[in-house]
Design a protein around this motif. Structure first.
Motif, PDB file in Angstrom:
ATOM      1  N   ILE A  85       0.889  -1.160   0.000  1.00 17.21           N
ATOM      2  CA  ILE A  85       0.000   0.000   0.000  1.00 17.21           C
ATOM      3  C   ILE A  85       0.930   1.213   0.000  1.00 17.21           C
ATOM      4  CG2 ILE A  85      -1.836   1.231   1.220  1.00 17.21           C
ATOM      5  CD1 ILE A  85      -2.580  -1.438   2.516  1.00 17.21           C
ATOM      6  N   ILE A  86       0.749   2.053  -1.019  1.00 11.84           N
ATOM      7  CA  ILE A  86       1.732   3.122  -1.217  1.00 11.84           C
ATOM      8  C   ILE A  86       1.256   4.462  -0.635  1.00 11.84           C
ATOM      9  CG2 ILE A  86       2.899   2.175  -3.222  1.00 11.84           C
ATOM     10  CD1 ILE A  86       0.957   3.939  -4.924  1.00 11.84           C
ATOM     11  N   ASP A  87       2.208   5.357  -0.445  1.00 13.21           N
ATOM     12  CA  ASP A  87       1.947   6.745  -0.030  1.00 13.21           C
ATOM     13  C   ASP A  87       1.025   6.842   1.185  1.00 13.21           C
ATOM     14  OD1 ASP A  87       3.506   7.375  -2.176  1.00 13.21           O
ATOM     15  OD2 ASP A  87       1.834   7.819  -3.519  1.00 13.21           O
ATOM     16  N   VAL A  88       1.375   6.130   2.220  1.00 14.26           N
ATOM     17  CA  VAL A  88       0.560   6.149   3.443  1.00 14.26           C
ATOM     18  C   VAL A  88       1.166   7.164   4.426  1.00 14.26           C
ATOM     19  CG1 VAL A  88      -0.261   4.767   5.381  1.00 14.26           C
ATOM     20  CG2 VAL A  88      -0.010   3.720   3.127  1.00 14.26           C
ATOM     21  N   PRO A  89       0.413   8.216   4.798  1.00 12.91           N
ATOM     22  CA  PRO A  89       0.953   9.162   5.777  1.00 12.91           C
ATOM     23  C   PRO A  89       1.336   8.456   7.079  1.00 12.91           C
ATOM     24  CG  PRO A  89      -1.006  10.040   4.750  1.00 12.91           C
ATOM     25  CD  PRO A  89      -0.891   8.616   4.294  1.00 12.91           C
ATOM     26  N   LYS A  90       2.398   8.951   7.722  1.00 10.94           N
ATOM     27  CA  LYS A  90       2.925   8.254   8.891  1.00 10.94           C
ATOM     28  C   LYS A  90       1.942   8.211  10.058  1.00 10.94           C
ATOM     29  CE  LYS A  90       7.773   8.619   7.973  1.00 10.94           C
ATOM     30  NZ  LYS A  90       9.079   9.135   8.322  1.00 10.94           N
ATOM     31  N   THR A  91       0.989   9.144  10.044  1.00 12.39           N
ATOM     32  CA  THR A  91       0.028   9.187  11.144  1.00 12.39           C
ATOM     33  C   THR A  91      -1.097   8.157  10.973  1.00 12.39           C
ATOM     34  OG1 THR A  91      -1.059  10.936   9.894  1.00 12.39           O
ATOM     35  CG2 THR A  91       0.369  11.626  11.702  1.00 12.39           C
ATOM     36  N   TYR A  92      -1.196   7.551   9.806  1.00 11.94           N
ATOM     37  CA  TYR A  92      -2.274   6.588   9.551  1.00 11.94           C
ATOM     38  C   TYR A  92      -2.044   5.323  10.364  1.00 11.94           C
ATOM     39  CZ  TYR A  92      -4.555   9.124   5.725  1.00 11.94           C
ATOM     40  OH  TYR A  92      -5.258  10.030   4.984  1.00 11.94           O
ATOM     41  N   ASP A  93      -3.158   4.788  10.860  1.00 18.48           N
ATOM     42  CA  ASP A  93      -3.082   3.672  11.790  1.00 18.48           C
ATOM     43  C   ASP A  93      -3.133   2.321  11.073  1.00 18.48           C
ATOM     44  OD1 ASP A  93      -3.182   2.085  13.995  1.00 18.48           O
ATOM     45  OD2 ASP A  93      -5.273   2.515  14.480  1.00 18.48           O
ATOM     46  N   PHE A  94      -1.989   1.864  10.604  1.00 23.04           N
ATOM     47  CA  PHE A  94      -1.875   0.499  10.050  1.00 23.04           C
ATOM     48  C   PHE A  94      -0.970  -0.287  11.000  1.00 23.04           C
ATOM     49  CE2 PHE A  94      -3.085   2.497   6.007  1.00 23.04           C
ATOM     50  CZ  PHE A  94      -3.864   1.518   5.427  1.00 23.04           C
ATOM     51  N   GLN A  95      -1.458  -1.391  11.535  1.00 24.23           N
ATOM     52  CA  GLN A  95      -0.647  -2.201  12.457  1.00 24.23           C
ATOM     53  C   GLN A  95      -0.325  -3.556  11.837  1.00 24.23           C
ATOM     54  OE1 GLN A  95       0.450  -1.006  15.317  1.00 24.23           O
ATOM     55  NE2 GLN A  95      -0.724   0.910  15.166  1.00 24.23           N
ATOM     56  N   LEU A  96       0.799  -4.139  12.240  1.00 24.59           N
ATOM     57  CA  LEU A  96       1.159  -5.467  11.755  1.00 24.59           C
ATOM     58  C   LEU A  96       0.057  -6.451  12.160  1.00 24.59           C
ATOM     59  CD1 LEU A  96       4.991  -5.814  12.465  1.00 24.59           C
ATOM     60  CD2 LEU A  96       3.820  -4.855  10.496  1.00 24.59           C
ATOM     61  N   GLY A  97      -0.338  -7.284  11.238  1.00 22.15           N
ATOM     62  CA  GLY A  97      -1.384  -8.274  11.529  1.00 22.15           C
ATOM     63  C   GLY A  97      -2.774  -7.794  11.164  1.00 22.15           C
ATOM     64  N   ASP A  98      -2.926  -6.520  10.817  1.00 23.10           N
ATOM     65  CA  ASP A  98      -4.250  -6.015  10.413  1.00 23.10           C
ATOM     66  C   ASP A  98      -4.687  -6.674   9.113  1.00 23.10           C
ATOM     67  OD1 ASP A  98      -4.365  -4.395  12.546  1.00 23.10           O
ATOM     68  OD2 ASP A  98      -4.222  -2.485  11.455  1.00 23.10           O
ATOM     69  N   ARG A  99      -5.977  -6.996   9.043  1.00 25.43           N
ATOM     70  CA  ARG A  99      -6.507  -7.571   7.801  1.00 25.43           C
ATOM     71  C   ARG A  99      -6.811  -6.455   6.803  1.00 25.43           C
ATOM     72  NH1 ARG A  99      -9.449 -12.447   7.419  1.00 25.43           N
ATOM     73  NH2 ARG A  99     -11.163 -11.307   6.450  1.00 25.43           N
ATOM     74  N   ILE A 100      -6.459  -6.690   5.534  1.00 27.79           N
ATOM     75  CA  ILE A 100      -6.732  -5.713   4.484  1.00 27.79           C
ATOM     76  C   ILE A 100      -7.844  -6.261   3.592  1.00 27.79           C
ATOM     77  CG2 ILE A 100      -5.755  -4.481   2.497  1.00 27.79           C
ATOM     78  CD1 ILE A 100      -4.599  -3.570   5.193  1.00 27.79           C
TER      79      ILE A 100
END
Lengths: 162, 277
Positions: B194-209
């Protein structure tokens, strides 16, 4: 024109059938050998550079049409590959390159040229590491293709001694 | 003059042929979206796929036993999940009715088998044995029990070609199932990111996409993969999220095509919005 020049054009269809059905079964991490290229190199050495260039273009076009890849990308890469393989075709050297392990080396070089051009047109993205792309998409498939092409050399040798 | 032409042709024949064919290739590269070219392509791959499907079935009979064992195991797991989902479905239905929601989702699944695979690091495609006659249209999502596999690229009467997730030409709007944040996912030739994700966005390891409802290609949530890595982009301003797909693209043999295409009403509405401006 002699009928023998049309045979390589027809051979591409059974080769493509194997390439799209059997070859994926021997893939290693998505890296697969290119049987079409081995066939192309063989006929380019046998019939010369101009013939190899035209045959490469035809093989590439057929592959693009049938596989759904970007139309023109394989055509371009295989045209140049056929042209390059044709450099190893001459009355004196033909037998040497077709019947010895040098054939695998010619296949390797042609495959490298083919894969580099194909990767360039199919995955042009300046954010990715170009060296890594060339390694994964050009060098590894070329080594695999070259290794498989040794069969072409081995089988005629066995026949000639039988 | 004729002598000169003959001299040039005799001495540079191979180069002239090469240049002409390279120019032809470039012309073809620029004509990829031409409807007439696509029609020729549909006829070509449709004819060849008919032969390939027979060969593919022949070569894959040896794998049927192993596949049967796996399917039995998956069946048992699914049976347990279904009974749990039934319970939750009843509760969900009641709650939706109470909230006044109307359940309008009706997703037809078209079964198909893979007849050939064109494996490449950048342009993975699959040919399936269902096409126009089964109601398949370009743009429809291809899935299996694991999740999203790709999108239909072109169709013939009885066959269709699908771009898989491992194809640089396929870009999808996806979202994090937990945080509901959207992003653009693509295959960069090595991995799904997933490209160009602002650093403040909440993506965590293990999250389902999953696919996002705002996607113009797949407007329903279909599982795609799981977040396995979060790293800084090359410019250092934005993050890159690596996604491991649920579907094992190398081993799949049977798929379903989700019989949906982009809503014309929604598309027209959005176009009108731009027209007004």
């Amino acid at each position: 024109m002699k009928a023998k020049y049309f045979i390589p054009a027809l051979i591409v269809f059974p080769v493509l059938l194997i390439q799209l059905t059997l070859v994926p079964l021997i893939s290693i991490e998505s890296v697969i050998p290119d049987l079409i290229l081995i066939t192309l190199v063989y006929f380019s050495i046998l019939y010369g550079q101009t013939y190899g260039t035209i045959l490469g273009s035809f093989y590439g076009l057929v592959f693009d049409l049938i596989s759904g890849s970007l139309l023109g990308s394989s055509m371009l890469s295989k045209t140049v590959a056929g042209f390059s393989a044709g450099y190893f075709s001459s009355e004196t050297r033909r037998e040497k390159y077709l019947n010895t392990y040098s054939f695998a080396l010619v296949v390797f070089l042609s495959s490298l040229i083919d894969q580099v051009i194909y990767s360039f047109f199919s995955a042009l993205d300046f954010n990715t590491n170009i060296l890594l792309i060339l390694f994964e998409q050009a060098l590894l498939p070329s080594i695999f293709t070259s290794a498989l092409s040794i069969l072409v050399v081995i089988i005629p040798f066995k026949r000639s001694y039988n | 003059m004729l002598k000169l032409i003959l001299y040039v042709w005799d001495n540079f024949k191979a180069y002239i042929v090469l240049v002409l064919l390279v120019i032809t290739s470039f012309i073809l590269l620029s004509q990829n979206n031409n409807p007439r070219v696509q029609k020729v392509r549909a006829v070509a791959f449709g004819s060849f796929a008919a032969v390939t499907s027979v060969a593919y079935d022949l070569f894959n009979t040896t794998q049927i036993k192993r596949e049967n064992d796996e399917l039995r195991e998956i069946n048992s797991e699914l049976m347990l999940k279904i009974s749990m989902l039934r319970e939750q479905g009843i509760i969900n239905h009641e709650l939706k009715e109470m909230a006044g929601f109307k359940d309008t989702v009706d997703l037809p699944l078209i079964p198909a088998s893979i007849v050939s695979k064109s494996l490449s690091q950048t342009q993975n495609t699959l040919t399936i044995n269902a096409g126009d006659r089964s109601g398949i249209k370009p743009g429809m999502p291809v899935i299996n029990y694991q999740g999203l596999i790709g999108i239909i690229q072109s169709t013939s009467e009885d066959f269709a070609i699908a771009r898989t997730l491992e194809n640089v030409d396929l870009k999808l709007t996806v979202k994090d199932e937990r945080s509901r944040i959207n992003g653009i996912m693509k295959w960069d030739g090595e991995e799904l990111i997933i490209i160009d994700v602002p650093k403040t966005y909440d993506f965590q390891l293990g999250d389902r996409i999953v696919t996002s409802e705002i996607s113009s290609i797949i407007p329903v949530p279909v599982p795609v993969g799981v977040v396995t890595e979060k790293r800084e982009g090359k410019a250092g301003i934005l993050n890159v999220i690596k996604v491991e797909p649920f579907a094992e693209l190398l081993n799949i043999e049977h798929v379903y095509v989700l019989g949906i295409v982009q809503s014309i009403q929604k598309k027209n509405l959005e176009l009108n919005f731009y027209k007004d401006k």
